[in-house]
Design a protein around this motif. Structure first.
Motif, mmCIF file in Angstrom:
data_model
loop_
_atom_site.group_PDB
_atom_site.id
_atom_site.type_symbol
_atom_site.label_atom_id
_atom_site.label_comp_id
_atom_site.label_asym_id
_atom_site.label_seq_id
_atom_site.Cartn_x
_atom_site.Cartn_y
_atom_site.Cartn_z
ATOM 1 N N VAL B 90 0.757 -1.184 -0.053
ATOM 2 C CA VAL B 90 0.016 -0.137 0.097
ATOM 3 C C VAL B 90 0.803 1.180 -0.200
ATOM 4 C CG1 VAL B 90 -1.696 1.317 1.412
ATOM 5 C CG2 VAL B 90 -1.710 -1.196 1.208
ATOM 6 N N ALA B 91 1.850 1.239 0.946
ATOM 7 C CA ALA B 91 2.825 2.325 0.980
ATOM 8 C C ALA B 91 3.450 2.690 -0.389
ATOM 9 C CB ALA B 91 3.682 2.202 2.181
ATOM 10 N N LEU B 92 3.848 1.689 -1.275
ATOM 11 C CA LEU B 92 4.424 1.825 -2.539
ATOM 12 C C LEU B 92 3.414 2.398 -3.328
ATOM 13 C CD1 LEU B 92 7.227 1.413 -3.188
ATOM 14 C CD2 LEU B 92 6.346 -0.462 -4.516
ATOM 15 N N ALA B 93 2.196 2.110 -3.372
ATOM 16 C CA ALA B 93 1.064 2.645 -4.155
ATOM 17 C C ALA B 93 1.183 3.968 -4.095
ATOM 18 C CB ALA B 93 -0.275 1.947 -4.129
ATOM 19 N N ILE B 94 0.984 4.240 -2.641
ATOM 20 C CA ILE B 94 0.861 5.784 -2.313
ATOM 21 C C ILE B 94 1.931 6.532 -2.710
ATOM 22 C CG2 ILE B 94 0.543 7.480 -0.431
ATOM 23 C CD1 ILE B 94 -0.772 4.987 1.245
ATOM 24 N N VAL B 95 3.100 5.935 -2.569
ATOM 25 C CA VAL B 95 4.510 6.840 -2.948
ATOM 26 C C VAL B 95 4.413 6.890 -4.443
ATOM 27 C CG1 VAL B 95 7.093 6.539 -3.311
ATOM 28 C CG2 VAL B 95 5.846 6.013 -1.103
ATOM 29 N N LEU B 96 4.035 5.797 -5.006
ATOM 30 C CA LEU B 96 4.166 5.955 -6.683
ATOM 31 C C LEU B 96 3.036 6.986 -7.155
ATOM 32 C CD1 LEU B 96 4.871 2.408 -7.973
ATOM 33 C CD2 LEU B 96 6.223 4.399 -7.671
ATOM 34 N N ASN B 97 1.871 7.089 -6.523
ATOM 35 C CA ASN B 97 0.891 7.995 -6.833
ATOM 36 C C ASN B 97 1.170 9.504 -6.307
ATOM 37 O OD1 ASN B 97 -1.282 7.458 -8.111
ATOM 38 N ND2 ASN B 97 -2.602 7.075 -6.269
ATOM 39 N N PHE B 98 2.163 9.749 -5.425
ATOM 40 C CA PHE B 98 2.486 10.952 -5.227
ATOM 41 C C PHE B 98 3.460 11.269 -6.000
ATOM 42 C CE2 PHE B 98 5.865 12.982 -2.491
ATOM 43 C CZ PHE B 98 4.749 14.392 -2.251
ATOM 44 N N TYR B 99 4.476 10.431 -6.421
ATOM 45 C CA TYR B 99 5.430 10.670 -7.376
ATOM 46 C C TYR B 99 4.940 11.175 -8.728
ATOM 47 C CZ TYR B 99 9.578 10.017 -10.534
ATOM 48 O OH TYR B 99 10.587 10.102 -11.240
ATOM 49 N N ASN B 100 3.684 10.478 -9.222
ATOM 50 C CA ASN B 100 3.109 10.586 -10.439
ATOM 51 C C ASN B 100 2.540 11.995 -10.517
ATOM 52 O OD1 ASN B 100 3.784 8.412 -11.714
ATOM 53 N ND2 ASN B 100 1.722 7.482 -11.269
ATOM 54 N N ASN B 101 1.694 12.253 -9.284
ATOM 55 C CA ASN B 101 1.027 13.731 -9.231
ATOM 56 C C ASN B 101 2.203 14.947 -9.112
ATOM 57 O OD1 ASN B 101 -1.225 12.438 -9.594
ATOM 58 N ND2 ASN B 101 -1.688 12.292 -7.541
ATOM 59 N N HIS B 102 3.002 14.827 -8.087
ATOM 60 C CA HIS B 102 3.903 15.877 -7.814
ATOM 61 C C HIS B 102 5.231 16.043 -8.436
ATOM 62 C CE1 HIS B 102 1.030 17.139 -4.622
ATOM 63 N NE2 HIS B 102 0.560 15.919 -4.670
ATOM 64 N N ALA B 103 5.648 14.860 -8.805
ATOM 65 C CA ALA B 103 6.931 14.583 -9.672
ATOM 66 C C ALA B 103 8.128 14.715 -8.722
ATOM 67 C CB ALA B 103 7.128 15.666 -10.802
ATOM 68 N N THR B 104 7.892 14.457 -7.396
ATOM 69 C CA THR B 104 8.944 14.253 -6.276
ATOM 70 C C THR B 104 8.700 13.272 -5.373
ATOM 71 O OG1 THR B 104 10.276 15.530 -4.606
ATOM 72 C CG2 THR B 104 7.685 16.005 -5.036
ATOM 73 N N ILE B 105 9.496 12.676 -4.441
ATOM 74 C CA ILE B 105 9.253 11.804 -3.551
ATOM 75 C C ILE B 105 9.919 12.446 -2.149
ATOM 76 C CG2 ILE B 105 9.013 9.597 -4.679
ATOM 77 C CD1 ILE B 105 11.982 8.815 -4.187
ATOM 78 N N ASP B 106 9.984 13.595 -2.273
ATOM 79 C CA ASP B 106 10.465 14.225 -0.930
ATOM 80 C C ASP B 106 9.317 14.489 0.031
ATOM 81 O OD1 ASP B 106 11.437 15.687 0.994
ATOM 82 O OD2 ASP B 106 12.581 17.395 -0.129
ATOM 83 N N VAL B 107 9.217 13.981 1.288
ATOM 84 C CA VAL B 107 8.227 13.771 1.870
ATOM 85 C C VAL B 107 7.948 15.266 2.263
ATOM 86 C CG1 VAL B 107 7.880 11.416 2.765
ATOM 87 C CG2 VAL B 107 9.520 12.931 3.763
ATOM 88 N N ASP B 108 8.954 16.151 2.511
ATOM 89 C CA ASP B 108 8.542 17.552 3.074
ATOM 90 C C ASP B 108 7.847 18.336 2.224
ATOM 91 O OD1 ASP B 108 10.247 16.771 5.197
ATOM 92 O OD2 ASP B 108 11.831 18.032 4.693
ATOM 93 N N LYS B 109 7.826 17.896 0.704
ATOM 94 C CA LYS B 109 7.056 18.725 -0.090
ATOM 95 C C LYS B 109 5.475 18.285 -0.083
ATOM 96 C CE LYS B 109 10.627 20.452 -2.103
ATOM 97 N NZ LYS B 109 11.456 19.895 -3.239
ATOM 98 N N ALA B 110 5.252 17.316 0.755
ATOM 99 C CA ALA B 110 3.825 16.794 0.548
ATOM 100 C C ALA B 110 3.236 17.698 1.789
ATOM 101 C CB ALA B 110 3.882 15.361 1.084
ATOM 102 N N ASP B 111 2.892 18.933 1.478
ATOM 103 C CA ASP B 111 2.540 19.829 2.499
ATOM 104 C C ASP B 111 1.162 20.723 2.071
ATOM 105 O OD1 ASP B 111 3.813 21.130 0.763
ATOM 106 O OD2 ASP B 111 5.106 22.290 2.214
ATOM 107 N N GLU B 112 0.437 19.990 1.116
ATOM 108 C CA GLU B 112 -0.657 20.766 0.692
ATOM 109 C C GLU B 112 -1.653 20.842 1.575
ATOM 110 O OE1 GLU B 112 -2.090 18.989 -2.960
ATOM 111 O OE2 GLU B 112 -0.310 19.111 -3.930
#
Lengths: 230, 115, 420
Positions: B90-112
């Motif tokens: 599940v975590a990998l699916a979330i990370v890949l989704n995040f990467y697809n939408n935001h073009a980054t995998i830096d968790v500090d950028k996930a501050d929307e």
């Protein structure tokens, strides 16, 4: 010179590898190397499981954890391994904070581990006197009372471990074959085994399967259907 | 060094290994900014716990039977392994989704969602 | 053997001999030496075989010059060439991982051999969960490939590695299910017990246990071919698309480690298939029964060694036959596309083997007959021996064996009665 205890030697070997590469995961900044260190660390942990007599769990660790979960993780790493993300630096302040927290956790955990280990090697009566964990009405095991203190004080000897696969399988379908002869009331608890957790985990896995597939599905089809409708 | 080699292994040895792995994992979770690094930290934490379970479940590490949990330790370790696999998927699916939408995998950028 | 070495060479007393360390170390080193040589010599043989088979299938001769008429020293010449080659590393490569990757792949392939028995009792490490251990360790080989692909800093390599990761994870599912089926019939994960369960005539092999296992064996072969990355599933090194896939950037000795790992795991999955489905070290004819026991573990001394030697030869023969089949498939079938590979796994192999699993389960639950229950394969050791040495029977068998045989006979009768 005392004879070398080979069980201990192998324990130190595997434990050293596991701990060293776990630290390697922490201190490496390259995500691909982190993944590689994690693989070695977890494989060494499987070796520790074999040493502790848990052959089935050790093999399971290799199949599911190292062979399944980590391949998935490495897959994810490689999908996202573009040069800006391979090594993201952490700021110095974070490191200091993390070192403080980690150091204090270690300072609590290690003495606890030593204390528990000491008590676990004591003969039964003394340990009960020191722990007071026993509920007042609990029946003392008859066998232990008979045991000579000199024997009980002996350090644990690595014995030939019994195969565990059958017992684990029986426990998962609800029969604890290893507890049928148990005289200790406390340890007789849970004779019914693990049917319920097993079923819950089965459902859980199904949900996860569907959920992960839903999350990671290709977006293209949804868009094209939308385009058709419009 | 020789005395270390000739002494038999006890419960505490395993518990210390578990503690080191747990703390490494926790520090890893705290310091990594790569989402997959955080995931690796979680795996390390789970494994540290697993080492403890297996050690307590081992027949011959503890002399005092009140400290052994027998087969329960093994079964719980198995459940942990299975759950870790599920969590990683599940975590990998979330990370890949995040990467697809935001073009980054830096968790500090996930501050929307920050107010 | 441990006791023997400790007693005779190091002079331990018989009581401490079983646990004394020097003998165990020597035995362990000897086992490791044998296995290492099996892989190395096996690779020599298989590479030569592959060239010959490829040649014949493509209507040419293959190697003919080196080492005499059949070119059987060709691989050795290749090996010398590989050792002499310059060891290259691409400029952008991750040095540590690039150097480690071949050894990871080779160690995984080698490590799995530890738990593989070659005959009753002839095994590096007798494990209760041997079959599980072998699949587990063999699964680690993929890490060598993935690391090589990533560390090479080459797009071709990375593509090959990604394909390999997806393929190996997928094929572990049907492969595991295939392996569970013989385990379910034998009721144990101990490979020695699984092998001994199939002693006797070839009708006792799990391949012929019931129709479902027969199909399962072929699915196993397909999945095993895919999981060791052989054509038609060798997407990780598809030379027509990816130059050489994950080992594009490798040369010299490191490259040959990948090659040895590949041939080692081919031999391993074939050997595993031989034990699980084709009786392992039990020949089509019950030779051991003619010597005097149901399986070799009931013999002692010289007879045990002879029976085990015959068994090992039979076992290696079956394994090499499996490898030959894989080569045949490689030079006959065209390579699949990656989507076809994944489709084969999830849409064909997994459902088929799932149905087979349920089928075998039903077969076992309703105690439907297998050839052994019908009495086709259950030639008693005594009766076989009687046919060969009619006079020896009375003095050669202890009374206990006779009683056991009578019990067996009654059980067979019961099974027949149940069928009727």
């Amino acid at each position: 010179m005392d004879p070398i205890n080979w069980h201990t030697l192998f324990f130190l070997l595997f434990a050293g590898i596991a701990c060293a590469f776990a630290l390697g995961v922490v201190f490496s900044s390259n995500v691909v190397r982190m993944a590689f260190f994690l693989i070695i660390s977890l494989a060494a942990t499987a070796g520790l499981f074999f040493l502790a007599g848990a052959d089935f769990v050790g093999a399971m660790q290799l199949v599911l954890y190292v062979g399944g979960t980590l391949v998935l993780l490495v897959f994810g790493v490689m999908l996202t391994a573009q040069s800006p993300f391979i090594s993201i630096r952490t700021s110095g302040g974070d490191w200091i904070l993390a070192a403080l927290v980690g150091g204090s956790m270690l300072a609590i955990l290690v003495p606890t581990a030593l204390m528990i280990g000491e008590r676990a090697n004591m003969p039964s009566a003394e340990a009960d006197a020191t722990t007071r964990a026993e509920p007042p009405g609990a029946i003392q095991p008859v066998v232990m009372a008979k045991e000579e203190p000199t024997v009980a004080m002996l350090p644990p000897v690595p014995v030939e471990s019994r195969p565990t696969a059958t017992n684990i399988g029986q426990a998962l379908i609800g029969v604890r074959v290893d507890k049928l002869e148990e005289t200790n009331e406390r340890k007789r608890a849970g004779l019914a085994g693990y049917v319920m957790p097993f079923e819950v985990i089965s459902i859980h896995l199904l949900v996860v399967l569907v959920g992960a597939a839903f999350l990671a599905r290709a977006r293209r089809r949804a868009k094209s259907r939308f385009a058709d409708a419009a | 060094m020789l005395s270390l080699l000739s002494e038999p292994v006890g419960l505490s040895h395993y518990l210390i290994v578990g503690a080191v792995m747990f703390v490494s994992g926790a520090v890893c979770m705290a310091t990594k900014r790569n989402a997959l690094g955080v995931l690796m930290g979680i795996e390390l934490v789970l494994n540290g716990a697993n080492v403890n379970f297996v050690a307590f479940g081992s027949d011959f590490l503890a002399r005092n039977p009140n400290y052994g949990i027998g087969l329960d330790g093994h079964v719980i370790a198995l459940f942990v392994i299975v759950l870790a696999a599920a969590e990683a998927a599940v975590a990998l699916a979330i990370v890949l989704n995040f990467y697809n939408n935001h073009a980054t995998i830096d968790v500090d950028k996930a501050d929307e969602l920050k107010g | 053997m441990v006791e023997f070495i400790n007693e005779k060479i190091f002079g331990f007393s018989p009581t401490e001999a079983a646990l004394a360390v020097p003998g165990q170390v020597i035995v362990a080193l000897w086992a490791a030496f044998l296995i290492l040589n099996l892989i190395a010599v096996g690779a020599l043989l298989f590479i030569w075989m592959e060239r010959k088979i490829a040649g014949r299938i493509q209507d040419r001769l293959g190697p003919t010059r080196v080492g005499g008429r059949f070119g059987w020293l060709q691989t050795l010449a290749d090996g010398i060439k590989l050792i002499a080659k310059e060891d290259l590393m691409p400029g952008g490569a991750d040095g540590l991982l690039f150097r480690l990757a071949p050894y990871v792949a080779f160690c995984a392939s080698f490590g799995a051999f530890i738990a593989l028995p070659f005959a009753t009792g002839w095994v590096g490490l007798e494990l209760n969960v041997a079959v599980f251990f072998i699949t587990a360790v063999l699964g680690l080989e993929v890490f060598g490939v993935i690391l090589a692909g990533y560390a090479s800093a080459s797009k071709w390599s990375l593509f090959g590695a990604m394909r390999e990761a997806a393929q190996v994870i997928s094929y572990e599912v049907p492969l595991g299910l295939c392996i569970v089926i013989p385990v379910m019939i034998a009721g144990t994960m101990d490979l020695i017990k699984i092998g001994n369960e199939q002693a006797g005539w070839f009708t006792n092999w799990f391949l012929f246990h019931d129709p479902f296992t027969f199909i399962t064996a072929f699915v196993y072969f397909t999945c095993a071919t895919a999981s060791v990355n052989r054509a038609p599933f060798d997407l990780a090194e598809a030379e027509s698309e990816l130059v050489a896939g994950f080992h594009t950037e490798y040369s010299g000795l490191r490259w040959s480690f990948f090659f040895m790992a590949e041939y080692g795991s081919m031999l391993l999955v074939s050997a595993l298939g031989a034990i699980l489905f084709c009786g392992g070290w039990n020949g089509p004819i019950p030779v051991v029964a003619m010597i005097g026991g149901e399986h070799a573990s009931q013999l002692s001394g010289f007879a045990f060694v002879v029976a085990n030697l015959l068994g090992t030869i039979m076992f290696l023969g079956k394994a090499i036959l499996g490898v030959t089949l894989m080569m045949w498939a490689r030079w006959t079938l065209p390579r699949l596309r990656i989507d076809q590979v994944i489709t084969t796994c999830w849409k064909y192999c997994t459902p088929i083997v799932g149905v087979m699993f349920i089928g075998v389960m039903v077969w076992q639950a309703y105690q439907l007959p297998s050839p052994r229950d019908l009495g086709w394969g259950s030639l008693e050791p005594g009766s076989v021996r009687e046919a060969w040495h009619p006079s020896d029977e009375a003095k050669a068998t202890p009374a206990v064996d006779k009683q056991a045989r009578v019990d067996d006979l009654q059980m067979t009768d019961d099974a027949q009665a149940r069928v009727e």
